[in-house]
Design a protein around this motif. Structure first.
Motif, PDB file in Angstrom:
ATOM      1  N   GLU A 390       4.372  -2.355   3.835  1.00  0.00           N
ATOM      2  CA  GLU A 390       5.586  -1.602   4.148  1.00  0.00           C
ATOM      3  C   GLU A 390       5.657  -0.318   3.326  1.00  0.00           C
ATOM      4  OE1 GLU A 390       8.748  -4.341   3.476  1.00  0.00           O
ATOM      5  OE2 GLU A 390       8.399  -5.443   5.347  1.00  0.00           O
ATOM      6  N   HIS A 391       5.214  -0.405   2.078  1.00  0.00           N
ATOM      7  CA  HIS A 391       5.184   0.792   1.228  1.00  0.00           C
ATOM      8  C   HIS A 391       4.228   1.832   1.810  1.00  0.00           C
ATOM      9  CE1 HIS A 391       5.071   3.281  -2.375  1.00  0.00           C
ATOM     10  NE2 HIS A 391       3.768   3.140  -2.434  1.00  0.00           N
ATOM     11  N   TYR A 392       3.049   1.394   2.222  1.00  0.00           N
ATOM     12  CA  TYR A 392       2.085   2.314   2.836  1.00  0.00           C
ATOM     13  C   TYR A 392       2.675   2.969   4.087  1.00  0.00           C
ATOM     14  CZ  TYR A 392      -1.630   0.080  -0.006  1.00  0.00           C
ATOM     15  OH  TYR A 392      -2.413  -0.395  -1.028  1.00  0.00           O
ATOM     16  N   ARG A 393       3.297   2.148   4.948  1.00  0.00           N
ATOM     17  CA  ARG A 393       3.841   2.685   6.208  1.00  0.00           C
ATOM     18  C   ARG A 393       4.980   3.660   5.956  1.00  0.00           C
ATOM     19  NH1 ARG A 393       2.903  -2.665   8.115  1.00  0.00           N
ATOM     20  NH2 ARG A 393       5.057  -3.248   7.624  1.00  0.00           N
ATOM     21  N   GLU A 396       3.558   6.944   4.791  1.00  0.00           N
ATOM     22  CA  GLU A 396       2.915   7.650   5.906  1.00  0.00           C
ATOM     23  C   GLU A 396       3.954   8.265   6.836  1.00  0.00           C
ATOM     24  OE1 GLU A 396      -0.424   6.795   9.405  1.00  0.00           O
ATOM     25  OE2 GLU A 396       0.404   5.138   8.244  1.00  0.00           O
ATOM     26  N   ALA A 397       5.018   7.500   7.137  1.00  0.00           N
ATOM     27  CA  ALA A 397       6.075   8.009   8.010  1.00  0.00           C
ATOM     28  C   ALA A 397       6.781   9.208   7.401  1.00  0.00           C
ATOM     29  CB  ALA A 397       7.085   6.892   8.292  1.00  0.00           C
ATOM     30  N   ALA A 398       6.842   9.249   6.072  1.00  0.00           N
ATOM     31  CA  ALA A 398       7.491  10.368   5.381  1.00  0.00           C
ATOM     32  C   ALA A 398       6.564  11.560   5.212  1.00  0.00           C
ATOM     33  CB  ALA A 398       7.995   9.904   4.018  1.00  0.00           C
ATOM     34  N   GLY A 399       5.308  11.421   5.701  1.00  0.00           N
ATOM     35  CA  GLY A 399       4.360  12.524   5.590  1.00  0.00           C
ATOM     36  C   GLY A 399       3.732  12.673   4.223  1.00  0.00           C
ATOM     37  N   VAL A 400       3.796  11.615   3.414  1.00  0.00           N
ATOM     38  CA  VAL A 400       3.192  11.661   2.083  1.00  0.00           C
ATOM     39  C   VAL A 400       1.709  11.329   2.214  1.00  0.00           C
ATOM     40  CG1 VAL A 400       3.202  10.682  -0.239  1.00  0.00           C
ATOM     41  CG2 VAL A 400       5.360  10.957   1.011  1.00  0.00           C
TER      42      VAL A 400
END
Length: 478
Positions: A390-393, A396-400
């Protein structure tokens, strides 16, 4: 563990801590406080990790291509803190200024003051007897296959180098010991990361080194030097070189001058424009010594210094693939600390970047110590794995970018402050210290060269500072 009468019976484990720097010392202190037996294995001849300045460099490997590097320290002589000392320090052993010839009382002191503070911390809490100096860990692996999470023990193979070197032929015999748990606290500022995308690095015939191998500007006197990277160390080293070099060319990780020129950089160029030049990123190196930049400009240089960061590296760690390092992600790690399938017998302290040290290391270490003793419990393995994914997703969704997975303070600073409260009832950082950190960062962005030498504290910060300085008049906890 419940004794049957409702009272918690804590477990005492035999724990190996790999690394005697800030993170390792934090781990050692908290583990001992929780009743564990601790052995710290440190490859240098003193505590401090990166803060132990070593004038030596590995002349045979200036780019730091060999894993592991032979000289672990990356500290250069002119290095000063970029975080204010008042906001650093262990919670019960503040980084108070000390007067005297051997001390540096400034808000942003040099590296020797940090090392002196860490030595004082060790003395105050009696940690020196737990540290094996000049001891390099060769392998950490399961004591018996297959590796299991809670019950697994770890075989730690190490070798002692009495002279502080790393040559195997000068070492004592290899020793293997079994521990109930291992805490990896080796940091992430030793193994150089070299840039990708620069053509001709192999053909370029002149001196190339990574910032890891830079100590003083004197070897570059009268030279034309290109410094690759505009991060903290890149700017520091470029300015240091301006004192002796003929020309210093700073190459940013940008495709245009508009991207590369920040307000702080504009000030630096205005102050050193007779020596220092700013360029966009390098696109090609030519064998005869010419360095070509993305805007088509070029310069003939004598030396190239890559200030392009460091990568995570745990060459001694054998987990059978349970923990890997890919794209600058150490994982999977629950909350950057516990590998779900190997927790709690294996843990990491010091993986996160852009955090307040050693304060944040202390929060991680306290959590590890309490989990090992049974004072606190971890979620089930599946739940920890789900949290990591969940942390990875979310990132990624935040563009980091994935490479910033372990960047806490620069992406989610509130999580840095909330971590200790969430996992080990750690007292929150005082609000005036948070304000001081933010104001220091803003000041650095405005004037990277002189921000350390002027203050503009608010009334709240001044009030906090008065109470903080009062600690100097009475002994700290030991």
């Amino acid at each position: 563990m419940d004794a049957g009468n409702g009272k918690l019976v804590l477990q005492s484990k035999n724990v190996c801590v790999v690394g005697g720097g800030m993170a390792g010392l934090a781990a050692a202190r908290e583990l001992r406080r929780e009743g564990h037996a601790v052995t710290v294995m440190e490859q240098s001849g003193d505590v401090g990790g990166q803060w132990l300045y070593d004038p030596r460099t590995d002349g045979a490997d200036p780019l730091g291509a060999v894993v592991p590097v032979r000289v672990p320290s990356s500290i250069y002589a002119c290095l000063r803190l970029i975080s204010p000392r008042e906001a650093m320090g262990f919670s019960d052993f503040q980084f108070l200024p000390r007067e005297g010839d051997d001390h540096d009382p400034r808000r942003f002191p040099g590296h020797r003051e940090v090392h002196s503070y860490l030595r004082e911390f060790c003395d105050a809490f009696g940690l020196m007897d737990a540290v094996r100096f000049n001891t390099r860990v060769l392998r950490v692996a399961a004591a018996a296959a297959p590796v299991t999470s809670t019950a697994g023990q770890w075989a730690v193979r190490s070798v002692r180098h009495p002279g502080g070197g790393t040559d195997d032929d000068a070492a004592h015999e290899v020793v293997e010991e079994v521990f109930d748990a291992v805490v990896v606290a080796t940091g992430h500022y030793s193994q150089p990361m070299l840039p990708s995308g620069i053509e001709g690095m192999e053909e370029w015939s002149r001196r190339q080194l990574h910032g890891h191998s830079y100590r003083t500007p004197e070897p570059f006197r009268g030279e034309t030097v290109v410094v690759v990277g505009c991060g903290d160390s890149g700017k520091d080293i470029a300015l240091d070189l301006c004192r002796v070099a003929r020309e210093v060319h700073l190459a940013a990780n940008a495709f245009s001058m508009e991207e590369a020129t920040t307000p702080a950089m504009s000030r630096v160029l205005a102050n050193h424009g007779e020596v220092l030049r700013l360029h966009p990123r390098i696109c090609r190196l030519h064998a005869e010594g010419r360095v070509e930049f993305a805007d088509g400009s070029s310069v003939v240089a004598d030396s190239l210094i890559y200030c392009t960061g460091y990568r995570y590296s745990f060459p001694f760690l054998d987990t059978g693939g349970a923990v890997t390092v890919e794209d600058e992600v150490v994982g999977p790690l629950f909350e950057h600390v516990f590998p779900p399938s190997l927790a709690p017998s294996l843990s990491f302290v010091g993986v996160p970047r852009k955090i307040l040290v050693p304060w944040f290391f202390e929060t991680q270490a306290k959590w590890v110590a309490q989990v090992l003793s049974g004072r606190r419990a971890l979620p089930p393995e599946e739940e920890m794995l789900r949290a990591v994914e969940e942390h990875y997703r979310a990132r990624e969704a935040a563009g980091v970018p994935r490479k910033l997975t372990h960047n806490i303070g620069g992406v989610e600073p509130l999580k840095m402050y909330e971590f200790g409260e969430k996992y080990c009832d750690f007292a929150p950082l005082e609000e005036w210290k948070k304000e001081l950190i933010v104001s220091s960062i803003l000041s650095m962005k405005d004037d990277a060269e002189t921000f350390r030498d002027h203050t503009d504290d608010s009334e709240k910060v001044q009030k906090g500072l008065r109470a903080w300085r009062g600690l100097a008049a009475r002994p700290q906890d030991g």
